[in-house]
Design an enzyme around this catalytic site. Structure first.
Site, short mmCIF file in Angstrom:
data_model
loop_
_atom_site.label_atom_id
_atom_site.label_comp_id
_atom_site.label_asym_id
_atom_site.label_seq_id
_atom_site.Cartn_x
_atom_site.Cartn_y
_atom_site.Cartn_z
N GLY A 48 0.81 -1.35 0.11
CA GLY A 48 -0.06 -0.09 -0.03
C GLY A 48 0.93 1.24 -0.12
N GLU A 103 4.13 4.06 6.06
CA GLU A 103 2.75 3.37 6.08
C GLU A 103 1.99 4.58 5.25
OE1 GLU A 103 1.37 1.05 5.94
OE2 GLU A 103 1.67 -0.36 7.76
N ASP A 104 0.96 3.80 4.40
CA ASP A 104 -0.06 4.53 3.62
C ASP A 104 -1.30 4.92 4.74
OD1 ASP A 104 -0.47 1.67 3.78
OD2 ASP A 104 -2.04 1.74 2.21
N ASP A 107 -4.53 1.91 10.51
CA ASP A 107 -5.90 1.76 11.01
C ASP A 107 -6.29 1.20 12.27
OD1 ASP A 107 -8.61 0.53 10.64
OD2 ASP A 107 -8.60 0.72 8.42
N LYS A 135 -6.65 6.55 11.08
CA LYS A 135 -8.31 6.37 11.52
C LYS A 135 -7.99 6.36 13.16
CE LYS A 135 -9.77 3.63 7.41
NZ LYS A 135 -10.41 2.27 7.25
N PHE A 156 -14.09 2.54 5.16
CA PHE A 156 -13.22 1.70 4.23
C PHE A 156 -12.88 2.56 2.91
CE2 PHE A 156 -11.75 -1.29 0.88
CZ PHE A 156 -10.75 -1.86 1.60
N ILE A 157 -11.46 2.86 2.89
CA ILE A 157 -11.21 3.80 1.66
C ILE A 157 -10.48 2.94 0.68
CG2 ILE A 157 -11.24 5.87 3.00
CD1 ILE A 157 -8.32 5.51 3.56
N ASP A 163 -6.08 -0.38 -1.45
CA ASP A 163 -6.87 -1.09 -2.41
C ASP A 163 -8.14 -1.81 -1.71
OD1 ASP A 163 -5.13 -3.14 -0.71
OD2 ASP A 163 -5.99 -4.74 -1.96
N ARG A 169 -5.76 0.78 -6.37
CA ARG A 169 -4.18 1.26 -5.91
C ARG A 169 -3.85 2.58 -6.63
NH1 ARG A 169 -2.19 -2.26 -1.85
NH2 ARG A 169 -2.54 -4.37 -2.27
O1 LIG Z 1 -3.60 -0.72 10.95
P1 LIG Z 1 -4.09 -2.08 10.15
O2 LIG Z 1 -5.39 -2.46 10.38
O3 LIG Z 1 -3.03 -3.06 10.27
O4 LIG Z 1 -3.82 -1.47 8.60
C1 LIG Z 1 -3.01 -0.94 7.98
C2 LIG Z 1 -2.27 -1.73 7.00
O5 LIG Z 1 -3.34 -2.36 6.21
C3 LIG Z 1 -3.00 -2.16 4.66
O6 LIG Z 1 -2.08 -3.24 4.37
P2 LIG Z 1 -2.47 -4.71 3.79
O7 LIG Z 1 -2.40 -5.85 5.07
O8 LIG Z 1 -3.99 -4.49 3.18
O9 LIG Z 1 -1.57 -5.12 2.61
P3 LIG Z 1 -1.23 -4.13 1.40
O10 LIG Z 1 -0.44 -3.11 1.73
O11 LIG Z 1 -0.53 -5.01 0.37
O12 LIG Z 1 -2.50 -3.76 0.67
C4 LIG Z 1 -1.74 -0.83 4.89
O13 LIG Z 1 -1.18 -0.71 3.69
C5 LIG Z 1 -1.25 -0.90 6.10
O14 LIG Z 1 -0.06 -1.71 5.84
O1 HPA Z 2 -9.66 1.54 4.54
C1 HPA Z 2 -8.55 0.72 4.35
N1 HPA Z 2 -8.66 0.52 2.83
C2 HPA Z 2 -7.69 -0.24 2.32
N2 HPA Z 2 -6.91 -0.87 2.84
C3 HPA Z 2 -6.67 -0.71 4.25
N3 HPA Z 2 -5.95 -1.25 5.13
C4 HPA Z 2 -6.19 -0.75 6.20
N4 HPA Z 2 -7.47 -0.03 6.16
C5 HPA Z 2 -7.48 0.23 4.87
#
Ligand SMILES: O=P(O)(O)OC[C@H]1O[C@H](OP(=O)(O)OP(=O)(O)O)[C@H](O)[C@@H]1O
Ligand code: HPA
Length: 180
Positions: A48, A103-104, A107, A135, A156-157, A163, A169
């Protein structure tokens, strides 16, 4: 209203691209001051964060700044599995270094706290956390965030690297799911 359909869901624009560009520019400006002289190692947490890391790093002017990547995954569809899978690690030596995790989104905070746990034994001098989006109402872990671009509601975004089951993405704006 600008909307997009991804798989079985519809999303509406909630944060225009320019607003995100602006907060990333502010984050970079602050980091350039704070991190001067530290030879920082940025770690982009894939997937992400690829777009955030790219936008941010173009504006980092700190001498000897470096970037590396690790890949973690915990989301399935629109929810966390609660388990963080490590899919790719890094080879750099973190000992006595200033490390900045990119981090993107933070959450629930499960991924970032799990990452801190994973790199604890590498004996970095300090580990800072920078997240483009946060968040606060979803957070269930106790974690200190050093750089936060924008606080957002607990919806959810997608977009700007984030994604829905692999989709969205590439969108420059951030979109929020339209609840059915
Ligand atoms: O605080 P949290 O609830 O743990 O959420 C945050 C994480 O969720 C997403 O990753 P994801 O596991 O979806 O993998 P991705 O980066 O490959 O989309 C995002 O990139 C963070 O790394
Ligand atoms: O809101 C969200 N959207 C997509 N990916 C995510 N990973 C953590 N939170 C989110």
């Amino acid at each position: 209203m600008k909307t997009v359909k991804l798989l079985d869901r519809e999303f509406r624009v909630s944060i225009p691209s320019e607003d995100i560009d602006n907060v990333i520019a502010e984050m970079a400006e602050k980091m350039n001051k704070d991190l001067a002289g530290t030879n920082p190692l940025f770690i982009c947490i894939l997937n992400g964060s690829f777009m955030f890391a790219s936008d941010l790093m173009k504006q980092i002017t700190v001498e000897n700044a470096q970037i590396t990547f690790m890949r973690l995954s915990s989301y399935d569809g629109m929810g966390t599995t609660g388990k963080v899978k490590k899919l790719m690690g890094f080879t750099e030596d973190l000992k006595d270094r200033t490390v900045v995790l990119l981090e993107d989104i933070v959450d629930t905070g499960i991924t970032i706290t799990n990452t801190l746990e994973q790199i604890k034994d590498y004996e970095a001098k300090e580990v800072l956390i920078a997240t483009m989006l946060f968040k606060p109402d979803a957070l269930i872990r106790d974690v200190k965030l050093n750089y936060v671009g924008m606080e957002i509601p607990n919806d959810f975004i997608v977009g700007r690297g984030l994604d829905y089951d692999g989709m969205g993405r590439n969108l420059p704006d951030v979109y929020t799911v339209i609840e059915k």
